[in-house]
Design an enzyme around this catalytic site. Sequence first.
Site, mmCIF file in Angstrom:
data_model
loop_
_atom_site.group_PDB
_atom_site.id
_atom_site.type_symbol
_atom_site.label_atom_id
_atom_site.label_comp_id
_atom_site.label_asym_id
_atom_site.label_seq_id
_atom_site.Cartn_x
_atom_site.Cartn_y
_atom_site.Cartn_z
ATOM 1 N N THR B 25 14.344 26.411 -13.580
ATOM 2 C CA THR B 25 13.722 27.327 -14.534
ATOM 3 C C THR B 25 12.388 26.718 -14.976
ATOM 4 O O THR B 25 12.263 25.509 -15.124
ATOM 5 C CB THR B 25 14.662 27.664 -15.720
ATOM 6 O OG1 THR B 25 14.139 28.794 -16.431
ATOM 7 C CG2 THR B 25 14.824 26.498 -16.685
ATOM 8 N N CYS B 31 12.401 27.315 -25.725
ATOM 9 C CA CYS B 31 13.672 27.656 -25.089
ATOM 10 C C CYS B 31 14.369 26.384 -24.611
ATOM 11 O O CYS B 31 13.740 25.349 -24.424
ATOM 12 C CB CYS B 31 13.450 28.567 -23.887
ATOM 13 S SG CYS B 31 12.668 30.131 -24.304
ATOM 14 N N HIS B 48 18.907 29.723 -19.361
ATOM 15 C CA HIS B 48 17.631 29.585 -20.068
ATOM 16 C C HIS B 48 17.785 30.291 -21.416
ATOM 17 O O HIS B 48 17.610 31.502 -21.524
ATOM 18 C CB HIS B 48 16.532 30.234 -19.208
ATOM 19 C CG HIS B 48 15.141 30.095 -19.746
ATOM 20 N ND1 HIS B 48 14.083 29.737 -18.962
ATOM 21 C CD2 HIS B 48 14.620 30.294 -20.978
ATOM 22 C CE1 HIS B 48 12.976 29.713 -19.677
ATOM 23 N NE2 HIS B 48 13.271 30.064 -20.910
#
Lengths: 206, 164
Positions: B25, B31, B48
């Site tokens: 990711t 995040c 995520h």
Amino acid sequence: MNPLSKLEAFKLDVLKEVGNIGAGNAATALSLLLDRPVDMNVPTVSLIPFERIADRVGGLEQVVTAVYLRVEGEAPGHMFFLMEGEATKKLLNRLLAIEGKGEDGFSEMEYSALAEIGNILAGSYLSSLADFTQLAMSPTVPAIAVDMAGAILTHGIVQYGEMGDSALLIETAFLEGKEELAGHFFLIPDPESFDQIFTALGVSSE
Amino acid sequence: MIRQHVVKVGMADLNIAADGAVLRTTGLGSCVGLTLYDGQAKIAGMVHVMLPTSQIAREAEVKKAKYADTAIPALVELMLVSGAAAGRMTAKMAGGAQMFAFAAQNDSMRIGPRNVESCRTVLSKFAIPLLAEDTGGSSGRTIEIDSASGVLTIRSVQLGIKEI
């Protein structure tokens, strides 16, 4: 209720005009600063899926220099002035008449100059917007980061995450001659700010 | 094997990989990229996470992978269905930065640390040990977990590459 789901075409036009007025003023400020003409694109207003928000500046992992300011007041939001590495160096060269230090990041003085550029651009953008809407808006002290575009822009869109998978942003690219070098300006109003803006401009929210 | 297969995990998305494939990711800011791994079955999972809790959701239909409290149970479930065993799962995570340090007075701007905290809490509810983490700070991160080894590789612009 997601305030974005009921945005009609004419409301998007209103937001585009909001961007136009603010960015026009900011472009003038930038051109005074550089002592040469700076053009801008017609602002785009779009509801962009989170995943694609960094596409405008070269993708999620593209390293950019970002000046960030939080907009406070009656229609709060986020403001970003993003430049890619080469554009940042050119801008600093013009402004400070010194050679950029290359790959190893920026000096204290260069950071300070970038923050000042962000300050001037955001200030002129917001003051014209405040005149136009009669809403009180002021920028915070600018913060600077050199990092991945995705990570930086996420900072402005997390609040939208509670409502859906897209954020609304008003974007203007500044150009010098035919080159898109001066950077991208993003205004991301908080979801709650739309009603304020529309009401101020006499557009019914219902 | 000809070349390693990479499975991309988008924002507010989750997935699993096995047979030596890699989960990746990109551009994590506030995040959190949370990974689970079953070293015996060689199955890796990644989510995520964007926000700490689904209690703040105003969506008509909650997207599970977006919130820490719904994402981790969903990932555990998917791992179990795919043949991983609950008692063997371990976790690693990265992300949760504050990209702009002194813009942090506002509580909603402290979302990175809150995401990290929430992930820890949910992991401990499932009694999944957190083996390592690279969280906080003010750097964006791109992460990859290798399903063959369970090694989590973290790339950042300022700090280079590290493995945990």
